[in-house]
Design a protein around this motif. Structure first.
Motif, PDB file in Angstrom:
ATOM      1  N   ARG A  26       0.845  -1.181   0.000  1.00 28.05           N
ATOM      2  CA  ARG A  26       0.000   0.000   0.000  1.00 28.05           C
ATOM      3  C   ARG A  26       0.882   1.232   0.000  1.00 28.05           C
ATOM      4  O   ARG A  26       1.777   1.370   0.843  1.00 28.05           O
ATOM      5  N   VAL A  27       0.600   2.128  -0.936  1.00 32.53           N
ATOM      6  CA  VAL A  27       1.379   3.347  -1.117  1.00 32.53           C
ATOM      7  C   VAL A  27       0.509   4.538  -0.747  1.00 32.53           C
ATOM      8  O   VAL A  27      -0.590   4.705  -1.285  1.00 32.53           O
ATOM      9  N   TYR A  28       1.006   5.357   0.183  1.00 28.41           N
ATOM     10  CA  TYR A  28       0.277   6.549   0.611  1.00 28.41           C
ATOM     11  C   TYR A  28       1.165   7.764   0.367  1.00 28.41           C
ATOM     12  O   TYR A  28       2.351   7.771   0.734  1.00 28.41           O
ATOM     13  N   THR A  29       0.587   8.790  -0.233  1.00 27.03           N
ATOM     14  CA  THR A  29       1.334  10.013  -0.491  1.00 27.03           C
ATOM     15  C   THR A  29       0.512  11.223  -0.076  1.00 27.03           C
ATOM     16  O   THR A  29      -0.727  11.212  -0.176  1.00 27.03           O
ATOM     17  N   ALA A  30       1.204  12.269   0.398  1.00 22.72           N
ATOM     18  CA  ALA A  30       0.545  13.506   0.833  1.00 22.72           C
ATOM     19  C   ALA A  30       1.059  14.660  -0.009  1.00 22.72           C
ATOM     20  O   ALA A  30       2.274  14.861  -0.135  1.00 22.72           O
ATOM     21  N   TRP A  31       0.139  15.441  -0.579  1.00 18.48           N
ATOM     22  CA  TRP A  31       0.467  16.517  -1.520  1.00 18.48           C
ATOM     23  C   TRP A  31      -0.101  17.832  -0.998  1.00 18.48           C
ATOM     24  O   TRP A  31      -1.178  17.868  -0.415  1.00 18.48           O
ATOM     25  N   ASP A  32       0.633  18.917  -1.252  1.00 16.02           N
ATOM     26  CA  ASP A  32       0.124  20.218  -0.818  1.00 16.02           C
ATOM     27  C   ASP A  32      -0.685  20.872  -1.931  1.00 16.02           C
ATOM     28  O   ASP A  32      -0.905  20.289  -3.005  1.00 16.02           O
ATOM     29  N   ALA A  37       4.555   7.135   2.487  1.00 19.43           N
ATOM     30  CA  ALA A  37       4.703   6.005   3.405  1.00 19.43           C
ATOM     31  C   ALA A  37       4.298   4.738   2.663  1.00 19.43           C
ATOM     32  O   ALA A  37       3.256   4.715   1.994  1.00 19.43           O
ATOM     33  N   ILE A  38       5.137   3.698   2.775  1.00 17.53           N
ATOM     34  CA  ILE A  38       4.904   2.434   2.078  1.00 17.53           C
ATOM     35  C   ILE A  38       4.716   1.344   3.114  1.00 17.53           C
ATOM     36  O   ILE A  38       5.562   1.154   3.997  1.00 17.53           O
ATOM     37  N   GLU A  39       3.592   0.614   3.014  1.00 16.03           N
ATOM     38  CA  GLU A  39       3.325  -0.490   3.935  1.00 16.03           C
ATOM     39  C   GLU A  39       3.218  -1.788   3.158  1.00 16.03           C
ATOM     40  O   GLU A  39       2.548  -1.855   2.127  1.00 16.03           O
ATOM     41  N   GLY A  40       3.888  -2.857   3.663  1.00 11.24           N
ATOM     42  CA  GLY A  40       3.808  -4.172   3.048  1.00 11.24           C
ATOM     43  C   GLY A  40       4.705  -4.305   1.843  1.00 11.24           C
ATOM     44  O   GLY A  40       5.097  -3.324   1.204  1.00 11.24           O
ATOM     45  N   LYS A  41       5.043  -5.560   1.540  1.00 13.90           N
ATOM     46  CA  LYS A  41       5.887  -5.855   0.382  1.00 13.90           C
ATOM     47  C   LYS A  41       5.744  -7.340   0.072  1.00 13.90           C
ATOM     48  O   LYS A  41       6.419  -8.173   0.670  1.00 13.90           O
ATOM     49  N   GLY A  42       4.839  -7.676  -0.839  1.00 13.95           N
ATOM     50  CA  GLY A  42       4.608  -9.086  -1.133  1.00 13.95           C
ATOM     51  C   GLY A  42       4.124  -9.817   0.108  1.00 13.95           C
ATOM     52  O   GLY A  42       3.185  -9.385   0.783  1.00 13.95           O
ATOM     53  N   VAL A  43       4.795 -10.944   0.450  1.00 13.90           N
ATOM     54  CA  VAL A  43       4.390 -11.707   1.632  1.00 13.90           C
ATOM     55  C   VAL A  43       4.979 -11.125   2.910  1.00 13.90           C
ATOM     56  O   VAL A  43       4.665 -11.602   4.004  1.00 13.90           O
ATOM     57  N   ASP A  44       5.837 -10.129   2.795  1.00 13.25           N
ATOM     58  CA  ASP A  44       6.550  -9.597   3.958  1.00 13.25           C
ATOM     59  C   ASP A  44       6.028  -8.214   4.361  1.00 13.25           C
ATOM     60  O   ASP A  44       5.392  -7.511   3.587  1.00 13.25           O
ATOM     61  N   LEU A  45       6.358  -7.834   5.597  1.00 11.16           N
ATOM     62  CA  LEU A  45       6.226  -6.460   6.090  1.00 11.16           C
ATOM     63  C   LEU A  45       4.790  -5.933   6.123  1.00 11.16           C
ATOM     64  O   LEU A  45       4.557  -4.731   6.093  1.00 11.16           O
ATOM     65  N   LEU A  72       4.052  12.293   9.918  1.00 11.59           N
ATOM     66  CA  LEU A  72       3.137  11.860  10.981  1.00 11.59           C
ATOM     67  C   LEU A  72       1.693  12.217  10.649  1.00 11.59           C
ATOM     68  O   LEU A  72       0.764  11.477  10.997  1.00 11.59           O
ATOM     69  N   SER A  73       1.489  13.334   9.957  1.00 12.04           N
ATOM     70  CA  SER A  73       0.132  13.677   9.507  1.00 12.04           C
ATOM     71  C   SER A  73      -0.381  12.643   8.520  1.00 12.04           C
ATOM     72  O   SER A  73      -1.564  12.255   8.559  1.00 12.04           O
ATOM     73  N   LEU A  74       0.502  12.186   7.649  1.00  7.82           N
ATOM     74  CA  LEU A  74       0.115  11.170   6.674  1.00  7.82           C
ATOM     75  C   LEU A  74      -0.236   9.857   7.377  1.00  7.82           C
ATOM     76  O   LEU A  74      -1.257   9.221   7.070  1.00  7.82           O
ATOM     77  N   ILE A  75       0.600   9.449   8.326  1.00 10.76           N
ATOM     78  CA  ILE A  75       0.316   8.205   9.042  1.00 10.76           C
ATOM     79  C   ILE A  75      -0.967   8.340   9.859  1.00 10.76           C
ATOM     80  O   ILE A  75      -1.741   7.378   9.991  1.00 10.76           O
ATOM     81  N   SER A  76      -1.223   9.529  10.391  1.00 12.02           N
ATOM     82  CA  SER A  76      -2.479   9.764  11.103  1.00 12.02           C
ATOM     83  C   SER A  76      -3.672   9.502  10.187  1.00 12.02           C
ATOM     84  O   SER A  76      -4.663   8.874  10.583  1.00 12.02           O
ATOM     85  N   HIS A  77      -3.586   9.985   8.946  1.00 12.52           N
ATOM     86  CA  HIS A  77      -4.654   9.730   7.967  1.00 12.52           C
ATOM     87  C   HIS A  77      -4.793   8.228   7.713  1.00 12.52           C
ATOM     88  O   HIS A  77      -5.922   7.712   7.632  1.00 12.52           O
ATOM     89  N   MET A  78      -3.677   7.529   7.600  1.00 12.16           N
ATOM     90  CA  MET A  78      -3.719   6.081   7.375  1.00 12.16           C
ATOM     91  C   MET A  78      -4.415   5.381   8.530  1.00 12.16           C
ATOM     92  O   MET A  78      -5.231   4.469   8.321  1.00 12.16           O
TER      93      MET A  78
END
Length: 365
Positions: free
Chosen positions: A192-198, A207-215, A230-236
């Motif tokens: 899962r790829v999350y990006t924050a834009w102004d 912020a990148i979460e997970g990678k195939g069977v790992d992480l 941290l604002s981005l992770i808060s949204h996640m």
């Protein structure tokens, strides 16, 4: 007849891929090369070390070389992964032989050290690998602060690889990547790829979460200033309603200060299992840096094949243990764990070591 280990020929690639999928990803809906697009591909066949029984591949280990840029120097590092032996051929020393073949090839290419990730610590310690380096993680199980300015968050991989590259390269320690590499990483399955834009459509954090069977559940790649991240992770957190674990290098001091000020406890771990394979090259880079920052009297050297020294002429520690040197250079050893150094010598060593060293999640294999 068993032959090898040797490097794979171009004609072996499809058989290597089938062998890895059958042994490492038998029940997944994707091929393993989708998880490691810059390592498992036909162009990297010379870094695939295999053992055959007749025409059948029965053991394999893979390397991928990275150039790691840090404030100390540019380091050539070999990463090792996809180590597997067919179960009918195990306990014959084939995995050990393929690993040693990887190490010898990496030594000849001038790599400073090798790193791998495994929970088989006893097996790899017999080949000279040591748990070393530092990783700090935070379990984010309570709300983070709200964003201080409006940011537009996008979930998905249909984004600019160059924008991520620009933020990524602001890190203190990075492997050399280009936008083409990042574009390949963005296509890894189960990620899962999350990006924050102004408001000016500028990427402020990712912020990148997970990678195939790992992480899964781990944020293993990230960028941007700490407030935006941290604002981005808060949204996640709010949209996914889940707990995340953020992993970070020791030298990300601003991140650590802010996470701990918010009440999150740091969990200390190792970067991986590390083996120094070209001590003279590695020590020379460290010595050159020490001279450049005004500590020319610091000594770190290899005297003979298995004799090493660290300290100053007035207070020198000599050892035949590359393990001690590894854990001093990368952590977590403190100089006083090796020798009763005087305060001045200890201070000189601590100004240089442990090295700021990190391998980001996309580069692990």
């Amino acid at each position: 007849m068993i032959t090898g280990p040797t490097v794979a020929a171009t004609s072996d690639y499809e058989n290597v891929l089938d062998f890895l999928n059958n042994n490492l990803r038998p029940e997944q809906g994707w091929s393993i090369d989708k998880e490691y697009p810059t390592a498992i591909n036909p162009h990297n066949h010379l870094n695939m070390h295999i053992v055959k029984d007749g025409d059948n591949i029965v053991s394999h280990a893979l390397t991928r070389d990275l150039m790691i840029k840090s404030p100390i120097s540019l380091f050539k590092v070999t990463t090792i992964g996809s180590v597997v032996t067919d179960e009918k051929y195990r306990n014959k020393g084939l995995s050990k032989a393929t690993i040693e073949n990887c190490l010898e090839a990496s030594r000849e290419k001038g790599c400073d050290f090798a790193i791998l990730w495994s929970d088989l610590h006893n097996f790899y310690s017999k080949i000279g690998f040591e748990l070393a380096g530092s990783e700090i993680s935070y379990v984010i199980n309570k709300p983070l602060p709200e964003a201080t300015e409006p940011l537009r968050v996008i979930e998905g991989n249909k984004i600019s690889a160059q924008a991520i590259a620009d933020l990524y390269n602001k890190h203190t320690v990075v492997s050399l990547r280009n936008a083409s590499d990042i574009q390949k990483y963005l296509a890894i399955p189960e990620m899962r790829v999350y990006t924050a834009w102004d408001s000016n459509n500028k990427l402020r954090a990712y912020a990148i979460e997970g990678k195939g069977v790992d992480l899964s559940g781990y944020i293993h790649e990230w960028g941007g200033n700490v407030t935006d991240l941290l604002s981005l992770i808060s949204h996640m957190q709010k949209t996914q309603n889940k707990t995340y674990t953020l992993i970070a290098p020791m030298h990300s001091q601003n991140l650590h200060r802010q996470m701990q000020s918010l009440g999150f406890q740091p969990h200390h771990g190792y970067l991986g299992m590390i083996k120094i394979i070209n001590p003279k090259s590695l020590f020379l880079k460290i010595s050159n840096y020490a001279r450049s920052v005004g500590i020319p009297e610091l000594i770190i050297r290899q005297d003979d094949e298995n004799e090493y020294a660290v300290g100053t002429e007035k207070n020198l520690y000599n050892t035949n243990s590359l393990s001690d040197m590894t854990q001093l250079i990368f952590g977590p050893h403190h100089p006083d764990q090796l020798k009763d150094f005087d305060n001045e010598t200890r201070h000189k060593i601590e100004n240089i070591l442990p090295l700021p060293m990190w391998i980001w999640g996309w580069d692990s294999i």
